[in-house]
Design a protein around this motif. Structure first.
Motif, PDB file in Angstrom:
ATOM      1  N   ILE A   1      10.917  21.793  40.748  1.00 12.81           N
ATOM      2  CA  ILE A   1      12.086  22.260  41.508  1.00 12.81           C
ATOM      3  C   ILE A   1      12.509  21.213  42.523  1.00 12.81           C
ATOM      4  CG2 ILE A   1      12.839  23.998  43.179  1.00 12.81           C
ATOM      5  CD1 ILE A   1      11.172  26.033  41.634  1.00 12.81           C
ATOM      6  N   GLU A   2      11.530  20.565  43.187  1.00 13.04           N
ATOM      7  CA  GLU A   2      11.878  19.516  44.134  1.00 13.04           C
ATOM      8  C   GLU A   2      12.561  18.344  43.426  1.00 13.04           C
ATOM      9  OE1 GLU A   2      11.694  19.565  47.285  1.00 13.04           O
ATOM     10  OE2 GLU A   2      10.544  21.397  47.642  1.00 13.04           O
ATOM     11  N   THR A   3      12.046  17.992  42.232  1.00 11.96           N
ATOM     12  CA  THR A   3      12.676  16.906  41.470  1.00 11.96           C
ATOM     13  C   THR A   3      14.082  17.266  41.033  1.00 11.96           C
ATOM     14  OG1 THR A   3      10.466  16.311  40.662  1.00 11.96           O
ATOM     15  CG2 THR A   3      12.347  15.367  39.500  1.00 11.96           C
ATOM     16  N   LYS A   4      14.272  18.523  40.617  1.00  7.07           N
ATOM     17  CA  LYS A   4      15.608  18.962  40.207  1.00  7.07           C
ATOM     18  C   LYS A   4      16.587  18.916  41.377  1.00  7.07           C
ATOM     19  CE  LYS A   4      17.990  22.704  37.793  1.00  7.07           C
ATOM     20  NZ  LYS A   4      19.116  22.733  38.753  1.00  7.07           N
ATOM     21  N   LYS A   5      16.126  19.263  42.578  1.00  7.95           N
ATOM     22  CA  LYS A   5      16.999  19.188  43.738  1.00  7.95           C
ATOM     23  C   LYS A   5      17.424  17.745  44.014  1.00  7.95           C
ATOM     24  CE  LYS A   5      15.995  21.479  47.395  1.00  7.95           C
ATOM     25  NZ  LYS A   5      15.255  22.050  48.540  1.00  7.95           N
ATOM     26  N   ILE A   6      16.476  16.824  43.865  1.00  7.12           N
ATOM     27  CA  ILE A   6      16.807  15.410  44.088  1.00  7.12           C
ATOM     28  C   ILE A   6      17.786  14.907  43.033  1.00  7.12           C
ATOM     29  CG2 ILE A   6      15.826  13.092  44.179  1.00  7.12           C
ATOM     30  CD1 ILE A   6      13.254  14.337  45.271  1.00  7.12           C
ATOM     31  N   VAL A   7      17.552  15.315  41.768  1.00  5.52           N
ATOM     32  CA  VAL A   7      18.451  14.894  40.683  1.00  5.52           C
ATOM     33  C   VAL A   7      19.856  15.445  40.904  1.00  5.52           C
ATOM     34  CG1 VAL A   7      18.912  15.134  38.212  1.00  5.52           C
ATOM     35  CG2 VAL A   7      16.606  14.566  38.995  1.00  5.52           C
ATOM     36  N   ASP A   8      19.981  16.695  41.286  1.00  4.00           N
ATOM     37  CA  ASP A   8      21.309  17.277  41.545  1.00  4.00           C
ATOM     38  C   ASP A   8      22.018  16.553  42.681  1.00  4.00           C
ATOM     39  OD1 ASP A   8      20.793  19.052  39.542  1.00  4.00           O
ATOM     40  OD2 ASP A   8      20.173  20.706  40.867  1.00  4.00           O
ATOM     41  N   ARG A   9      21.241  16.193  43.713  1.00 12.43           N
ATOM     42  CA  ARG A   9      21.861  15.473  44.828  1.00 12.43           C
ATOM     43  C   ARG A   9      22.366  14.101  44.388  1.00 12.43           C
ATOM     44  NH1 ARG A   9      17.748  15.306  47.784  1.00 12.43           N
ATOM     45  NH2 ARG A   9      18.008  17.388  48.675  1.00 12.43           N
ATOM     46  N   VAL A  10      21.588  13.396  43.543  1.00  5.67           N
ATOM     47  CA  VAL A  10      22.008  12.071  43.073  1.00  5.67           C
ATOM     48  C   VAL A  10      23.225  12.188  42.167  1.00  5.67           C
ATOM     49  CG1 VAL A  10      21.314  10.098  41.674  1.00  5.67           C
ATOM     50  CG2 VAL A  10      19.711  11.072  43.337  1.00  5.67           C
ATOM     51  N   GLU A  11      23.247  13.180  41.276  1.00  2.00           N
ATOM     52  CA  GLU A  11      24.407  13.366  40.405  1.00  2.00           C
ATOM     53  C   GLU A  11      25.648  13.707  41.214  1.00  2.00           C
ATOM     54  OE1 GLU A  11      23.335  16.338  37.631  1.00  2.00           O
ATOM     55  OE2 GLU A  11      22.091  15.002  36.381  1.00  2.00           O
ATOM     56  N   GLN A  12      25.479  14.484  42.266  1.00  2.00           N
ATOM     57  CA  GLN A  12      26.617  14.811  43.120  1.00  2.00           C
ATOM     58  C   GLN A  12      27.175  13.556  43.787  1.00  2.00           C
ATOM     59  OE1 GLN A  12      28.224  17.552  43.433  1.00  2.00           O
ATOM     60  NE2 GLN A  12      29.556  16.989  45.148  1.00  2.00           N
ATOM     61  N   ASP A  13      26.274  12.697  44.275  1.00  2.00           N
ATOM     62  CA  ASP A  13      26.715  11.445  44.889  1.00  2.00           C
ATOM     63  C   ASP A  13      27.440  10.561  43.868  1.00  2.00           C
ATOM     64  OD1 ASP A  13      25.600  12.333  47.212  1.00  2.00           O
ATOM     65  OD2 ASP A  13      23.720  11.195  46.981  1.00  2.00           O
ATOM     66  N   ILE A  14      26.958  10.551  42.624  1.00  2.00           N
ATOM     67  CA  ILE A  14      27.603   9.742  41.572  1.00  2.00           C
ATOM     68  C   ILE A  14      29.010  10.238  41.289  1.00  2.00           C
ATOM     69  CG2 ILE A  14      27.502   9.129  39.113  1.00  2.00           C
ATOM     70  CD1 ILE A  14      24.447   9.043  39.401  1.00  2.00           C
ATOM     71  N   ARG A  15      29.187  11.543  41.200  1.00  2.00           N
ATOM     72  CA  ARG A  15      30.513  12.099  40.947  1.00  2.00           C
ATOM     73  C   ARG A  15      31.481  11.779  42.080  1.00  2.00           C
ATOM     74  NH1 ARG A  15      27.533  16.607  38.870  1.00  2.00           N
ATOM     75  NH2 ARG A  15      27.801  17.689  40.868  1.00  2.00           N
ATOM     76  N   VAL A  16      30.993  11.894  43.317  1.00  2.00           N
ATOM     77  CA  VAL A  16      31.872  11.582  44.460  1.00  2.00           C
ATOM     78  C   VAL A  16      32.286  10.120  44.439  1.00  2.00           C
ATOM     79  CG1 VAL A  16      31.972  11.467  46.974  1.00  2.00           C
ATOM     80  CG2 VAL A  16      30.977  13.473  45.865  1.00  2.00           C
ATOM     81  N   LEU A  17      31.310   9.264  44.170  1.00  2.00           N
ATOM     82  CA  LEU A  17      31.636   7.824  44.133  1.00  2.00           C
ATOM     83  C   LEU A  17      32.592   7.498  42.988  1.00  2.00           C
ATOM     84  CD1 LEU A  17      28.117   6.286  44.924  1.00  2.00           C
ATOM     85  CD2 LEU A  17      30.088   6.466  46.452  1.00  2.00           C
ATOM     86  N   LYS A  18      32.438   8.142  41.828  1.00  2.00           N
ATOM     87  CA  LYS A  18      33.368   7.922  40.709  1.00  2.00           C
ATOM     88  C   LYS A  18      34.775   8.367  41.078  1.00  2.00           C
ATOM     89  CE  LYS A  18      30.201   8.046  36.775  1.00  2.00           C
ATOM     90  NZ  LYS A  18      29.830   8.763  35.525  1.00  2.00           N
ATOM     91  N   ALA A  19      34.854   9.493  41.765  1.00  2.00           N
ATOM     92  CA  ALA A  19      36.189   9.967  42.162  1.00  2.00           C
ATOM     93  C   ALA A  19      36.854   8.993  43.117  1.00  2.00           C
ATOM     94  CB  ALA A  19      36.068  11.360  42.794  1.00  2.00           C
ATOM     95  N   ARG A  20      36.106   8.481  44.057  1.00  2.00           N
ATOM     96  CA  ARG A  20      36.672   7.497  44.993  1.00  2.00           C
ATOM     97  C   ARG A  20      37.079   6.205  44.255  1.00  2.00           C
ATOM     98  NH1 ARG A  20      32.513   7.774  50.147  1.00  2.00           N
ATOM     99  NH2 ARG A  20      33.000   9.940  50.781  1.00  2.00           N
ATOM    100  N   LEU A  21      36.252   5.777  43.280  1.00  2.00           N
ATOM    101  CA  LEU A  21      36.575   4.566  42.521  1.00  2.00           C
ATOM    102  C   LEU A  21      37.846   4.761  41.690  1.00  2.00           C
ATOM    103  CD1 LEU A  21      35.713   1.706  41.760  1.00  2.00           C
ATOM    104  CD2 LEU A  21      34.304   2.706  39.921  1.00  2.00           C
ATOM    105  N   GLY A  22      38.029   5.920  41.107  1.00  2.00           N
ATOM    106  CA  GLY A  22      39.237   6.190  40.333  1.00  2.00           C
ATOM    107  C   GLY A  22      40.480   6.183  41.213  1.00  2.00           C
ATOM    108  N   ILE A  23      40.383   6.703  42.432  1.00  2.00           N
ATOM    109  CA  ILE A  23      41.529   6.691  43.355  1.00  2.00           C
ATOM    110  C   ILE A  23      41.927   5.266  43.694  1.00  2.00           C
ATOM    111  CG2 ILE A  23      42.244   7.326  45.692  1.00  2.00           C
ATOM    112  CD1 ILE A  23      40.539   9.842  45.399  1.00  2.00           C
TER     113      ILE A  23
END
Length: 494
Positions: free
Chosen positions: A402-424
């Motif tokens: 569960i701790e690993t899944k929380k870390i993975v979700d946080r990293v994926e969230q950061d990746i999506r935010v960064l992709k959105a900023r890069l597309g803009i």
């Protein structure tokens, strides 16, 4: 007295009609009287053959009543008597028994006169001089004290030295007792030193303490009903706090005994008489005052004394076989401890009480993950040693997952935010003309004419701020929609 017909005929001189029948008296069998000291039921059982001990079981006779009508066997006499306690020749009379000898008044022995002290001029000049008292006033004080037998309230009422200051009763007592103490110290004593010290103690008087006592009594008498009620309420509250303190101290001692293993029954643990109460501040102070334990630190090691360290030996084969047959598991002390102390001692407990509990923050997720596998970690049907160890390893693995899944979700969230900023940024660089001014540089006159352009520019700025502040983005891919929206809202210089 009843009269019969024959008596009447004989009194009237009449002939007898028929001879008077002879009265036959019934003879009652002779019965012996029940002796005193034996109950009626017992006498009816044993009959007249009562033992000779019955004479000694007679009821005890109570105190004899006074013989008031016996004619007065004691003769009384109205006799004069003399009282040796009096200094005058007063003659008094009293009633005494004629047989009593003539002597002194029996109550004269209770007239005990206090010891009176006198001093000479030389003793006064050497020992008794005082700036607040003159010799004449001191003489007057001693004379009135001797006259009224140390009755200080009477002395204070009768005290009237001419041209002298007004003296309080504490001043009179302090002056008299101080003079007596000085005379006793500087005069030879007929007895030993203990008798002199005892005599000095009988003449002790603390003037300031007596004034304080009287002021305190006066303050108690001057209290209002509200103050009395408040003091009673405070007293009740104090008693309640003391009772709670005793209760908390008892519970603390019981808890310390449980934690230290004092009630485990192990022969190596020796508890001192003070018990767990010695861990408190009062116990530590008592130990420090005692002397021998002054330098010892107030740690629990001073309270629980264990035996000498036992060397670790491998268990004999017979003991190992016995433990295996009876499912006995011996817990070794933790590594790094040089000797066995109460800290390493593990009291008897149920194995199910030692099951690990996940953190409160992730406990629902752990329960959900195990419920998907059909496992309930809160209760084991058979909490054996192997099952408990397997459950513990399963909980550890689930928690780590569960701790690993929380870390993975946080990293994926950061990746999506960064992709959105890069597309803009990419869409802005593609649509922007080299000679084009910044989106914020908009002609005010044109904005006044075209209100729609102004609203589009403000919406672009708000969209950028929201993207910078957001820390969580939904799973919908916004990289395609955002550039198109911003492209249509861009305002070019006319």
């Amino acid at each position: 007295m009843a009269l019969s017909a024959s008596d009447i005929r004989s009194a009237l001189s009449l002939p007898q009609s028929t001879p008077a029948p002879a009265h036959h008296r019934k003879t009652h069998p002779s019965t012996t009287k029940k002796p005193d000291g034996i109950s009626r039921e017992l006498y009816s059982l044993i009959g007249p053959s009562a033992p000779s001990l019955a004479a000694h079981l007679a009821k005890p006779r109570l105190r004899q009543k006074p013989n008031l009508g016996g004619g007065g066997t004691v003769k009384w006499e109205h006799r004069p008597f003399g009282n040796s306690a009096r200094s005058d020749t007063l003659q008094l009379f009293h009633w005494v028994k004629l047989s009593d000898p003539i002597g002194d008044y029996p109550f004269a022995k209770y007239n005990v006169q206090p010891q009176s002290y006198t001093y000479s001029q030389d003793e006064y000049s050497r020992l008794l001089e005082d700036s607040e008292w003159t010799k004449e006033e001191t003489d007057y004080l001693f004379s009135i004290v001797q006259e009224y037998d140390l009755r200080w309230y009477v002395i204070h009422d009768r005290y009237n030295f001419p041209d002298g200051p007004i003296r309080a009763i504490e001043d009179l007592k302090d002056r008299y007792y101080s003079v007596c103490r000085k005379l006793i110290r500087n005069r030879p004593c007929a007895g030993d030193e203990s008798s002199r010290s005892q005599l000095l103690n009988s003449y002790q008087f603390d003037k300031e303490r007596e004034k304080m006592r009287k002021n305190y009594v006066a303050s108690l008498e001057d209290r209002t009903p509200e103050e009395i009620a408040e003091e009673e309420a405070l007293f009740v509250e104090l008693k309640r706090l003391e009772q709670n303190e005793r209760k908390f101290r008892k519970e603390r001692d019981d808890l310390l005994r449980t934690l230290l293993g004092a009630d485990s029954g192990l022969p190596d643990i020796v508890v001192e008489e003070d018990g767990p109460a010695a861990l408190s501040i009062e116990g530590i102070r008592k130990k420090k005052k005692g002397g021998p334990d002054f330098d010892l630190p107030p740690t629990p090691s001073n309270i629980i004394q264990l035996g000498p360290p036992v060397s670790k030996r491998p268990p004999p084969p017979k003991s190992a076989v016995y433990d295996a047959q009876h499912c006995i598991v011996r817990v070794d002390p933790p590594a790094g401890s040089s000797n066995t102390t109460k800290v390493t001692h593990v009291p008897a407990h149920l194995r199910s009480f030692k099951l690990p509990v996940p953190k409160a923050t992730i406990a629902p997720k752990v329960a959900q993950a195990l419920a998907e596998l059909g496992i309930t970690y809160s209760r084991l049907v058979m909490p054996t040693r192997d099952n408990c160890s397997q459950l513990e390893s399963l909980l550890d693995a689930t928690t780590a997952l569960i701790e690993t899944k929380k870390i993975v979700d946080r990293v994926e969230q950061d990746i999506r935010v960064l992709k959105a900023r890069l597309g803009i940024r990419e869409s802005e660089s593609a649509d922007r003309d080299p000679k084009e001014s910044t989106p914020m540089d908009v002609d005010e006159s044109k904005q006044d004419r075209d209100g729609e352009g102004e609203g589009r520019a403000q919406s672009v700025i708000r969209g950028r701020k929201q993207l910078c502040r957001s820390i969580s983005v939904s799973s919908i891919d916004t990289s395609a929609s955002l550039p198109t929206r911003t492209g249509t809202k861009r305002q070019k210089r006319g």
